[in-house]
Design a protein around this motif. Structure first.
Motif, mmCIF file in Angstrom:
data_model
loop_
_atom_site.group_PDB
_atom_site.id
_atom_site.type_symbol
_atom_site.label_atom_id
_atom_site.label_comp_id
_atom_site.label_asym_id
_atom_site.label_seq_id
_atom_site.Cartn_x
_atom_site.Cartn_y
_atom_site.Cartn_z
ATOM 1 N N GLY A 39 19.190 91.569 31.433
ATOM 2 C CA GLY A 39 19.516 92.929 31.011
ATOM 3 C C GLY A 39 18.287 93.575 30.418
ATOM 4 N N ASP A 61 18.199 93.711 35.726
ATOM 5 C CA ASP A 61 19.119 94.667 35.122
ATOM 6 C C ASP A 61 19.948 95.281 36.246
ATOM 7 N N SER A 62 21.209 95.539 35.951
ATOM 8 C CA SER A 62 22.095 96.060 36.997
ATOM 9 C C SER A 62 22.037 97.573 37.139
ATOM 10 N N SER A 63 21.313 98.259 36.266
ATOM 11 C CA SER A 63 21.297 99.725 36.283
ATOM 12 C C SER A 63 19.960 100.254 36.793
ATOM 13 N N ARG A 88 22.975 91.581 39.098
ATOM 14 C CA ARG A 88 23.613 90.796 38.051
ATOM 15 C C ARG A 88 22.969 89.418 37.985
ATOM 16 N N SER A 89 22.689 88.975 36.784
ATOM 17 C CA SER A 89 22.037 87.671 36.638
ATOM 18 C C SER A 89 22.932 86.544 37.133
ATOM 19 N N CYS A 103 17.444 87.775 25.790
ATOM 20 C CA CYS A 103 18.489 88.770 26.065
ATOM 21 C C CYS A 103 18.864 89.465 24.765
ATOM 22 N N HIS A 105 21.714 91.535 24.608
ATOM 23 C CA HIS A 105 23.047 92.085 24.823
ATOM 24 C C HIS A 105 23.952 91.710 23.657
#
Length: 375
Positions: A39, A61-63, A88-89, A103, A105
């Protein structure tokens, strides 16, 4: 993208957070280490790892913020030592395994932004035996809180500006985890340690914690507030506690109760908190032995769910593609590795002119699908 940039600005502008991560990274990173930044956001933590001597960083990162990370690391002259992946990891495969996973998060309450599940998956599959995690553990704190401002948050759907027809939504608001930036005098007594999460260990899918808090200053309890202390490295901790000297700039979690309860010094408040983080579900029970009052809430009750949604969630339900899914399938069927994006759009317009009411909407839809679902 603007909201993503606003969020990243908060992270990058938080001097306390950056200094604590920099200190932890300096202790943990060894020359030549392979690092996985989960992320990664703007890429600032990966950049710190490279500054500390890491040999290579894989950032995921997914975005769309991954593009900001790519450009920032290129501008820093580190583009040749970074692999950037949008996705996605949990779907990532790496060889060889990395030496360090990092991370941030960590949510308002510590566990409520997916950090436990994300790190556990990476630890099992992507981190070499004996490798390092940043963070390594989370300590959860809880306290009874109350103030006029907290009451306004709980009763936001009863505000004078809200039409009476919408007042019924308060029942959802009192079953919602709210973010709040508490002042010290809104905390009515010493916080209790609710529980601890060791990120090097296998953790359960369901947590259940209990705590007792003693009221130190009389007032009115509007709910519970949760925050965290996060161990980044040995003797390096960060916290969003409203009572801390030098906390990071991250809100706390407010878990409201349906009715405000007056309390006096010496009263005891009992709390039980249950959580299933992977499903973003939290339940809390608050008891006041002095008055016998008891309140039970959960974020499940805070989700306006239609009967149709409940039906779709049943294991025996036979799912059918929605109109949007069928349209997406039509677009993706033209992505054969030969057609350009323009040719895909032209083919959809030619063969499916009734896909949506207008050609402009069809073209916009094709572009959205291609941006989201293709490489």
């Amino acid at each position: 993208m603007s909201s993503l940039l606003d969020e990243q600005l908060e992270f990058v502008a938080d001097r306390v957070r950056l200094e604590q991560f920099r200190s932890a990274i300096a202790r943990a990173v060894k020359p030549g280490d392979r690092v996985l930044d989960l992320g990664c956001g703007s890429g600032v933590l990966g950049l710190m790892c490279l500054d500390a001597g890491a040999g290579h960083v894989t950032a995921i990162d997914s975005s769309a913020i991954i593009d900001v990370a790519r450009e920032s690391l290129l501008r820093a002259g580190r583009g040749d030592r970074v692999s950037l992946i949008r996705g996605r990891s949990e779907q990532l495969e790496l060889a060889p395994a990395v030496d360090l996973v990092i991370c941030d998060h960590v949510g308002y309450f510590g566990f409520d932004y997916g950090v436990v599940e994300i790190i556990e998956d990476a630890r099992r599959r992507l981190l070499r035996p004996g490798g390092t995690l940043i963070p390594s553990g989370i300590r959860l704190h809880i306290a009874a809180v109350g103030s006029h401002r907290c009451g306004e948050i709980v009763d936001s759907w009863l505000a004078p500006s809200i039409p009476p027809e919408f007042h019924w939504l308060r029942s959802y608001s009192v079953n919602t985890k709210h973010k709040v930036n508490l002042l010290p005098d809104e905390v009515l007594g010493p916080p209790a340690v609710l529980g601890e999460i060791d990120l090097y260990a296998d953790n359960p899918e369901f947590y259940s914690w209990n705590a007792e808090m003693q009221i130190e200053r009389g007032g009115v309890v509007n709910g519970l507030a949760g925050w965290f202390e996060c161990e980044l490295a040995k003797d390096v901790w960060m916290t969003n506690s409203p009572l801390a000297h030098g906390p990071i700039q991250r809100p706390q979690a407010l878990l409201p109760i349906a009715q405000a309860v007056p309390v006096k010094k010496g009263d005891v408040v009992k709390a039980a908190v249950m959580a299933r983080p992977a499903e973003e579900l939290i339940a809390w029970v608050v008891e006041f032995p002095a008055s016998g009052k008891r309140y039970s809430h959960s974020t499940w009750q805070g989700m306006p769910i239609s009967p149709e949604t409940l039906i779709r969630a049943k294991p025996g339900h036979v799912p059918q593609l929605s109109r949007g899914a069928r349209a997406r399938g039509i677009v993706l069927a033209y992505c054969d590795g030969k057609r350009t994006a323009r040719q895909v759009g032209q083919a959809v317009l030619r063969d499916h002119p009734d896909l949506f009411p207008s050609a402009a909407e069809i073209s916009d839809f094709v572009l959205r699908v291609l941006r989201q679902d293709t490489e």
